[in-house]
Design an enzyme around this catalytic site. Structure first.
Site, PDB file in Angstrom:
ATOM      1  N   CYS A   1      -4.801  -6.594   7.117  1.00 32.36           N
ATOM      2  CA  CYS A   1      -5.987  -5.821   7.471  1.00 32.36           C
ATOM      3  C   CYS A   1      -7.260  -6.310   6.789  1.00 32.36           C
ATOM      4  O   CYS A   1      -8.296  -6.495   7.440  1.00 32.36           O
ATOM      5  CB  CYS A   1      -5.792  -4.349   7.098  1.00 32.36           C
ATOM      6  SG  CYS A   1      -4.130  -3.705   7.256  1.00 32.36           S
TER       7      CYS A   1
ATOM      8  N   HIS B   1     -26.978  11.550  20.984  1.00 33.70           N
ATOM      9  CA  HIS B   1     -27.606  10.650  21.951  1.00 33.70           C
ATOM     10  C   HIS B   1     -28.677   9.795  21.285  1.00 33.70           C
ATOM     11  O   HIS B   1     -29.406  10.280  20.425  1.00 33.70           O
ATOM     12  CB  HIS B   1     -28.245  11.482  23.072  1.00 33.70           C
ATOM     13  CG  HIS B   1     -28.860  10.661  24.154  1.00 33.70           C
ATOM     14  ND1 HIS B   1     -28.101   9.993  25.090  1.00 33.70           N
ATOM     15  CD2 HIS B   1     -30.167  10.380  24.422  1.00 33.70           C
ATOM     16  CE1 HIS B   1     -28.925   9.357  25.915  1.00 33.70           C
ATOM     17  NE2 HIS B   1     -30.175   9.577  25.529  1.00 33.70           N
TER      18      HIS B   1
ATOM     19  N   TYR C   1      -1.104  -7.228  19.071  1.00 32.67           N
ATOM     20  CA  TYR C   1      -2.458  -7.054  18.552  1.00 32.67           C
ATOM     21  C   TYR C   1      -2.858  -8.177  17.605  1.00 32.67           C
ATOM     22  O   TYR C   1      -4.028  -8.572  17.568  1.00 32.67           O
ATOM     23  CB  TYR C   1      -2.599  -5.683  17.890  1.00 32.67           C
ATOM     24  CG  TYR C   1      -1.929  -5.522  16.551  1.00 32.67           C
ATOM     25  CD1 TYR C   1      -2.618  -5.783  15.378  1.00 32.67           C
ATOM     26  CD2 TYR C   1      -0.604  -5.097  16.455  1.00 32.67           C
ATOM     27  CE1 TYR C   1      -2.005  -5.637  14.141  1.00 32.67           C
ATOM     28  CE2 TYR C   1       0.004  -4.941  15.230  1.00 32.67           C
ATOM     29  CZ  TYR C   1      -0.697  -5.217  14.068  1.00 32.67           C
ATOM     30  OH  TYR C   1      -0.088  -5.081  12.856  1.00 32.67           O
TER      31      TYR C   1
ATOM     32  N   GLU D   1      -6.230 -10.428  18.228  1.00 35.12           N
ATOM     33  CA  GLU D   1      -7.251 -10.401  17.178  1.00 35.12           C
ATOM     34  C   GLU D   1      -7.613 -11.811  16.743  1.00 35.12           C
ATOM     35  O   GLU D   1      -8.807 -12.167  16.638  1.00 35.12           O
ATOM     36  CB  GLU D   1      -6.756  -9.583  15.988  1.00 35.12           C
ATOM     37  CG  GLU D   1      -6.742  -8.082  16.247  1.00 35.12           C
ATOM     38  CD  GLU D   1      -6.173  -7.286  15.099  1.00 35.12           C
ATOM     39  OE1 GLU D   1      -6.462  -6.069  15.031  1.00 35.12           O
ATOM     40  OE2 GLU D   1      -5.445  -7.850  14.265  1.00 35.12           O
TER      41      GLU D   1
ATOM     42  N   VAL E   1      -6.657   1.185  15.602  1.00 38.01           N
ATOM     43  CA  VAL E   1      -7.681   0.294  16.132  1.00 38.01           C
ATOM     44  C   VAL E   1      -7.136  -1.118  16.190  1.00 38.01           C
ATOM     45  O   VAL E   1      -6.380  -1.542  15.307  1.00 38.01           O
ATOM     46  CB  VAL E   1      -8.956   0.333  15.249  1.00 38.01           C
ATOM     47  CG1 VAL E   1      -9.868  -0.847  15.527  1.00 38.01           C
ATOM     48  CG2 VAL E   1      -9.712   1.633  15.472  1.00 38.01           C
TER      49      VAL E   1
ATOM     50  N   SER F   1       0.811  -1.217   0.000  1.00 36.57           N
ATOM     51  CA  SER F   1       0.000   0.000   0.000  1.00 36.57           C
ATOM     52  C   SER F   1       0.846   1.269   0.000  1.00 36.57           C
ATOM     53  O   SER F   1       0.557   2.217  -0.740  1.00 36.57           O
ATOM     54  CB  SER F   1      -0.925  -0.002   1.229  1.00 36.57           C
ATOM     55  OG  SER F   1      -1.785  -1.119   1.201  1.00 36.57           O
TER      56      SER F   1
ATOM     57  N   ARG G   1       4.103 -14.270  27.386  1.00 41.28           N
ATOM     58  CA  ARG G   1       5.338 -14.382  28.161  1.00 41.28           C
ATOM     59  C   ARG G   1       5.187 -13.817  29.564  1.00 41.28           C
ATOM     60  O   ARG G   1       5.746 -14.343  30.523  1.00 41.28           O
ATOM     61  CB  ARG G   1       6.481 -13.677  27.448  1.00 41.28           C
ATOM     62  CG  ARG G   1       6.913 -14.358  26.161  1.00 41.28           C
ATOM     63  CD  ARG G   1       7.972 -13.567  25.419  1.00 41.28           C
ATOM     64  NE  ARG G   1       9.129 -13.274  26.258  1.00 41.28           N
ATOM     65  CZ  ARG G   1       9.451 -12.063  26.699  1.00 41.28           C
ATOM     66  NH1 ARG G   1       8.710 -11.017  26.377  1.00 41.28           N
ATOM     67  NH2 ARG G   1      10.510 -11.887  27.451  1.00 41.28           N
TER      68      ARG G   1
ATOM     69  N   GLU H   1     -20.819   9.584  22.812  1.00 36.74           N
ATOM     70  CA  GLU H   1     -21.148  10.811  23.548  1.00 36.74           C
ATOM     71  C   GLU H   1     -20.442  10.866  24.894  1.00 36.74           C
ATOM     72  O   GLU H   1     -20.251  11.954  25.462  1.00 36.74           O
ATOM     73  CB  GLU H   1     -22.653  10.937  23.739  1.00 36.74           C
ATOM     74  CG  GLU H   1     -23.271   9.928  24.681  1.00 36.74           C
ATOM     75  CD  GLU H   1     -24.779  10.110  24.813  1.00 36.74           C
ATOM     76  OE1 GLU H   1     -25.197  11.177  25.302  1.00 36.74           O
ATOM     77  OE2 GLU H   1     -25.520   9.191  24.430  1.00 36.74           O
TER      78      GLU H   1
ATOM     79  N   CYS I   1      -1.174  -5.926   4.004  1.00 39.46           N
ATOM     80  CA  CYS I   1      -2.519  -5.471   4.373  1.00 39.46           C
ATOM     81  C   CYS I   1      -3.594  -6.137   3.533  1.00 39.46           C
ATOM     82  O   CYS I   1      -4.556  -6.690   4.051  1.00 39.46           O
ATOM     83  CB  CYS I   1      -2.612  -3.954   4.241  1.00 39.46           C
ATOM     84  SG  CYS I   1      -4.253  -3.297   4.599  1.00 39.46           S
TER      85      CYS I   1
ATOM     86  N   LYS J   1      -8.307 -10.082   7.473  1.00 39.90           N
ATOM     87  CA  LYS J   1      -8.562 -10.135   8.919  1.00 39.90           C
ATOM     88  C   LYS J   1      -9.904  -9.498   9.254  1.00 39.90           C
ATOM     89  O   LYS J   1     -10.672 -10.032  10.068  1.00 39.90           O
ATOM     90  CB  LYS J   1      -7.449  -9.415   9.660  1.00 39.90           C
ATOM     91  CG  LYS J   1      -7.713  -9.207  11.138  1.00 39.90           C
ATOM     92  CD  LYS J   1      -6.753  -8.209  11.740  1.00 39.90           C
ATOM     93  CE  LYS J   1      -7.008  -6.801  11.243  1.00 39.90           C
ATOM     94  NZ  LYS J   1      -6.051  -5.821  11.816  1.00 39.90           N
TER      95      LYS J   1
ATOM     96  N   GLY K   1       5.802 -11.456  16.745  1.00 38.40           N
ATOM     97  CA  GLY K   1       6.304 -10.221  16.165  1.00 38.40           C
ATOM     98  C   GLY K   1       6.633 -10.397  14.696  1.00 38.40           C
ATOM     99  O   GLY K   1       6.386 -11.458  14.112  1.00 38.40           O
TER     100      GLY K   1
END
Length: 498
Positions: A51, A457, A190, A194, A356, A17, A211, A462, A46, A54, A276
């Site tokens: 990404c 709301h 992450y 995930e 995220v 990308s 670990r 909010e 990705c 996934k 990793g």
């Protein structure tokens, strides 16, 4: 060699990308002669094993979780049995076909931008010359005024007896033809959490080997601890303080994992290691181009993505800083602006980057963690705002309030003006609410600016604009126009009067 004697103005090694974004910017906006060298599928990690696929599996797992645990509360006949009807092969085929379409879209985009696609593996001969071994095993040489290294990274396997022979990487997850009944995931980052959330929601028995005491240790404690609690609540078995995996044996397809702490996990169908990633620099012969690496093996670059060779640049995972696809895309575009668009000061900022984690539940984070903020500004210069609540989605559930998943949020503010320097959230929907708050933080929003924003709301988002005692923060704004006391907002600069 003069600029006119080069084959290209700009050659990009790596069709991911970031590399593609930089190449297209250089060609389409500035008319540069550009080539992209790629040995595999276009789109990089990705699109192919990151990404995109996934997120497809995250979406499938979210549906399964709703069917198994939530549908009945909304009047539908959901159950674990219904969720177990999930057709892994059908989703895999659809997912793979979607990725293949994206590969084609990337290729068409490059060709439409008049960019040459060179299929093969590149190696430096000097600071302006690349030798390319093409797919048909022939050799060619390319020269360029500027060369960008955007080769990305790859999963690594930890050392240990039987580990590489009996495990798959996170890339290998997307090659699975069926859902494993019992799976062990090794890692605390992450990617590991995930995959643990996806497989657990789809019905696998999931063991997560870490670990130390928690996963996501580099994240703010509110999301680190919050995810830990929700993973345990969902049934994921976490093996803490394991020191990592020491040995894996295989008997008739069933694996036994032994950790360094002596813990043993029996009867595992699939072991996924995600400790990793490493940068893809092997085979580039960087020394011939005078490109140096950091002590961790990443390509050394400055704030302008320049390596130690003045004609060679690098970005993305191969540099090891903010390893996110949108970050690489932004860096690639700004690099093209500077090199070929005569924008001498163009560079990307690696600060206050929204991100995220598609865990179950998802995590959204921007800016400094509390620990980082204390180190940078001092505890006495910070003010923290925290909230924990059950999303309205769970309001009608006939269960104890303690059994309802919690949404957790934290605002970290610094200085007398209470500049917002960190936002950290975990819970339903936070993955789709962070982008706008990222804009606010990049523009210097203060707590008073958040208070001054009318809440939508009823939503979970909010909460971020109603924390603390409303309207009591120092009336200092980071906005272009001060509207804290009801003044008119900013107006556009018009080319001509109406």
């Amino acid at each position: 060699m003069t600029p006119h004697e080069f084959d290209y103005d700009y050659v990009v090694i790596g069709g991911g990308s970031g590399g593609i974004a930089s190449a297209k910017r250089a060609s389409q906006l500035y008319g540069a002669r550009v080539a992209v060298i790629e040995k595999s599928r276009l789109g990089g990690t990705c699109v192919n094993v990151g990404c995109v696929p996934k997120k497809v599996m995250f979406n499938a797992a979210t549906q399964a979780h709703f069917l198994a645990h939530e549908a009945q509360h909304y009047g539908f006949s959901g159950s674990r049995e219904v969720a177990n009807s999930f057709d892994w092969a059908k989703v895999k085929n659809a997912r793979d076909a979607y990725v293949k379409r994206l590969n084609g879209i990337y290729e068409a985009g490059l060709r439409n931008a008049n960019i040459d696609i060179v299929r093969g593996t590149a190696a430096f001969r000097d600071e302006h010359t690349l030798a390319v071994t093409t797919d048909d095993k022939t050799f060619t040489h390319l020269t360029a005024k500027y060369i960008l290294i955007a080769t990305g990274g790859r999963p690594i396997f930890p050392e240990g007896e039987g580990i590489e022979d009996n495990c798959i990487s996170s890339d290998g997850f997307f090659e699975l033809e069926e859902r494993p009944e019992t799976v062990c995931i090794v890692g605390a980052g992450y990617i590991a959490v995930e995959l643990a959330g996806v497989l657990n929601s789809l019905g696998s028995e999931v063991h997560l080997v870490i670990r130390k005491g928690n996963a996501l240790r580099n994240f703010d404690e509110i999301v680190m601890n919050g995810l830990d609690e929700e993973m345990v609540r969902s049934g994921i078995r976490i093996h803490r303080f394991s020191g990592g995996v020491a040995k894996i044996t295989n008997a008739n397809g069933k694996k036994t994992i032994t950790t360094h702490s002596g813990d043993m996990i029996y009867g595992v169908d699939c072991v996924i290691v995600a400790p990793g990633r490493a940068p893809n620099v092997e085979g580039l012969f960087l020394d011939k181009a005078k490109v140096l690496l950091t002590h961790k093996g990443y390509i050394q670059v400055d704030k302008h993505q320049k390596t130690t060779s003045p004609s060679i640049f690098a970005l993305g995972d191969v540099c090891g800083r903010v390893e996110l696809t949108p970050m690489a895309i932004a860096a690639g575009r700004r690099l093209a602006d500077r090199l070929l668009g005569n924008l001498a000061n163009a560079k990307v900022s690696y600060e206050t980057v929204p991100s995220v984690v598609f865990s179950h539940p998802p995590i959204g984070t921007i800016g400094l963690t509390e620990e980082q903020a204390v180190a940078k500004y001092g505890q006495d210069n910070l003010k923290l705002y925290k909230s924990s609540f059950a999303n309205l989605f769970y309001g009608i559930f006939d269960v104890n309030s303690a059994d309802k998943p919690q949404t957790r949020m934290k605002l970290i503010c610094a200085g007398d003006d209470e500049l917002v320097v960190g936002i950290h959230c975990i819970g339903m929907g936070v993955d789709e609410m962070m982008q706008g708050f990222g804009i606010a933080m990049r523009m210097g929003a203060t707590k008073a600016d958040f208070d001054n924003t009318i809440a939508i709301h009823p939503t979970a988002s909010e909460e971020l604009v109603t924390m603390g005692t409303w309207g009591t923060s120092t009336l200092i704004t980071g906005a272009k126009a001060n509207t804290l006391n009801g003044e008119a907002g900013a107006e556009p600069k018009l080319k001509s009067k109406m």
